[in-house]
Scaffold this motif. Structure first.
Motif, mmCIF file in Angstrom:
data_model
loop_
_atom_site.group_PDB
_atom_site.id
_atom_site.type_symbol
_atom_site.label_atom_id
_atom_site.label_comp_id
_atom_site.label_asym_id
_atom_site.label_seq_id
_atom_site.Cartn_x
_atom_site.Cartn_y
_atom_site.Cartn_z
ATOM 1 N N ASN A 1 -21.565 -13.415 -34.697
ATOM 2 C CA ASN A 1 -21.677 -14.688 -35.078
ATOM 3 C C ASN A 1 -22.494 -15.902 -34.313
ATOM 4 O O ASN A 1 -22.233 -16.939 -34.254
ATOM 5 N N ARG A 2 -23.517 -15.268 -33.602
ATOM 6 C CA ARG A 2 -24.402 -16.092 -33.096
ATOM 7 C C ARG A 2 -25.429 -16.727 -33.964
ATOM 8 O O ARG A 2 -26.350 -16.068 -34.737
ATOM 9 N N LYS A 3 -25.461 -17.943 -34.071
ATOM 10 C CA LYS A 3 -26.146 -18.893 -35.064
ATOM 11 C C LYS A 3 -27.599 -18.650 -35.373
ATOM 12 O O LYS A 3 -27.934 -18.177 -36.143
ATOM 13 N N GLY B 1 -22.460 -21.518 -25.255
ATOM 14 C CA GLY B 1 -21.790 -20.806 -26.259
ATOM 15 C C GLY B 1 -22.839 -19.767 -27.122
ATOM 16 O O GLY B 1 -22.511 -19.595 -28.379
ATOM 17 N N TYR C 1 -20.611 -15.972 -26.216
ATOM 18 C CA TYR C 1 -19.450 -15.641 -26.783
ATOM 19 C C TYR C 1 -18.637 -17.193 -27.375
ATOM 20 O O TYR C 1 -19.293 -18.290 -27.013
ATOM 21 N N THR C 2 -17.675 -17.328 -28.241
ATOM 22 C CA THR C 2 -17.079 -18.361 -28.545
ATOM 23 C C THR C 2 -16.562 -18.936 -27.174
ATOM 24 O O THR C 2 -16.303 -18.319 -26.317
ATOM 25 N N ASP D 1 -13.392 -20.050 -26.349
ATOM 26 C CA ASP D 1 -12.380 -19.366 -25.433
ATOM 27 C C ASP D 1 -12.782 -18.312 -24.767
ATOM 28 O O ASP D 1 -11.719 -17.943 -23.794
#
Length: 375
Positions: free
Chosen positions: A63-65, A193, A196-197, A199
């Motif tokens: 999910n890396r943009k 970011g 990783y996300t 959190d």
């Protein structure tokens, strides 16, 4: 004779099979987030623009943009759904890839373990099957997943990596490309970011993404790629065209102070070239053990110890001609660079030594061997 014929036939079959096998390219990195997947997708776009039939067999964007956006416009082979332990999971569809027969297929996460019940236990086994069918594969792996480096990685990170690929898989690659980043750039990407996300960032910073650990993993990755390139040169470049690997010899005398300078400076040179090196001492008749002073003997032994501590191989030889002894070692060990100390000679000795020095210089220059005079 029958065995010889059989071996010749087998060798020829091996050559045929190798030519039929797809080409294999691996992107290697020191850790997650260096940009291996991004680079593979960039390459896929370039290949597509050049009319190559390239398809995505399996990509993990995490999910890396920036990485996810690169998937736009690339043909993706649908994944195979598997129902396992009450969950719907997805794996790469190896058979679909083989049936579609693209010229190039992109396969991420080479060290991945397949869901139980899959034809192959590991994704690298899937890749070998695809290669055997004549399809070219571009894949990626992190340095910590290479089997022989497992203990080194555990020592550096205190993490025992479970998913690993055998070294022979890496050796099968036609190309190995290192994706390199400084530790500062990688940590900056993490904090922004991009890996990783939010959190997961604090945990990553306290565990795997420490500057000293990244630096050591980076060194492992660079060394591995250097080794791969070395093997490729050895196997594929004709011996008469290949560059000779650097090998350096430091020539020392019983002059304690100059010997230490020559040893230390040559050690730095060998470290720069990351090459094998030697320390040569030629014992002439006038410096035989029963003629040389005890303090000189002691200093000489200490210099041999210093050389060994700096990873040199010490060579001690007896010869009435220092030049001949150096030239013999140069030939035996395939030396590329000879290091000597700046001679401290008065005018009379310089005149006497000129022919000796000229003989050494002429012989080395005719063989394209470098002579370094250290002061």
């Amino acid at each position: 004779m029958d065995n010889e014929k059989e071996n010749n036939v087998k060798h020829f079959l091996d050559l045929i099979q190798k030519s039929r096998r797809g080409k294999f390219k691996i992107y290697i990195g020191m850790s997650a987030g260096v940009g291996k997947t991004y680079r593979m997708l960039q390459e896929a776009h370039t290949l597509l623009k050049n009319g190559i039939d390239v398809k995505i067999g399996y990509i993990e964007t995490h999910n890396r943009k920036e990485t996810h956006e690169l998937l736009d416009g690339l043909p993706v082979i649908p994944r195979r759904s598997i129902f396992y332990k009450g969950k719907q999971l997805e794996e790469m569809d190896v058979q679909a890839i083989i049936n579609l027969r693209p010229e190039v297929v992109i396969v991420d996460e080479l060290a991945h373990t397949n869901v139980e019940g899959s034809k192959n236990e590991k994704r690298w086994q899937d890749v070998l099957e695809i290669l055997e069918s004549g399809i070219n594969v571009i894949s990626a792996v992190n340095i910590q997943h290479i089997e022989s480096l497992n203990q080194d990685v555990k020592r550096i990170t205190n993490i025992d990596v479970q998913e690993r690929i055998p070294d022979h898989v890496l050796r099968m690659a036609d190309e190995v490309v290192n994706i390199d980043l400084t530790s500062e750039d990688l940590i900056a990407r993490l904090k922004e970011g991009k890996i990783y996300t939010a959190d997961k960032i604090p945990t990553a910073l306290n565990n795997f993404f420490k500057s000293d650990q990244i630096l050591q993993l980076r060194e492992l990755a660079l060394k591995e790629v250097v080794n791969q390139v070395g093997r490729k040169v050895e196997n594929e470049v004709p011996k008469n065209l290949a560059l000779k690997p650097q090998k350096i010899v430091a020539c020392i005398s019983s002059n304690d102070k100059m010997a230490k300078i020559v040893i230390r400076k040559t050690a730095r040179l060998a470290s720069y070239y990351n090459c094998k090196w030697y320390v040569l001492y030629v014992e002439t008749p006038k410096e035989s053990s029963n003629k040389i002073a005890l303090d000189k003997q002691r200093h000489l032994i200490n210099n041999f110890k210093l050389a060994s501590q700096l990873n040199a191989e010490v060579i001690k030889t007896e010869n009435s001609s220092i030049t001949n002894a150096i030239l013999e070692v140069v030939e035996q060990k395939n030396i590329t660079t000879v290091c000597i100390g700046k001679p401290h000679l008065n005018l009379f000795k310089v005149i006497l030594s000129t022919t000796i020095f000229n003989k050494l210089l002429n012989n080395l220059s005719s063989s394209n061997i470098d002579l370094v005079i250290l002061s």
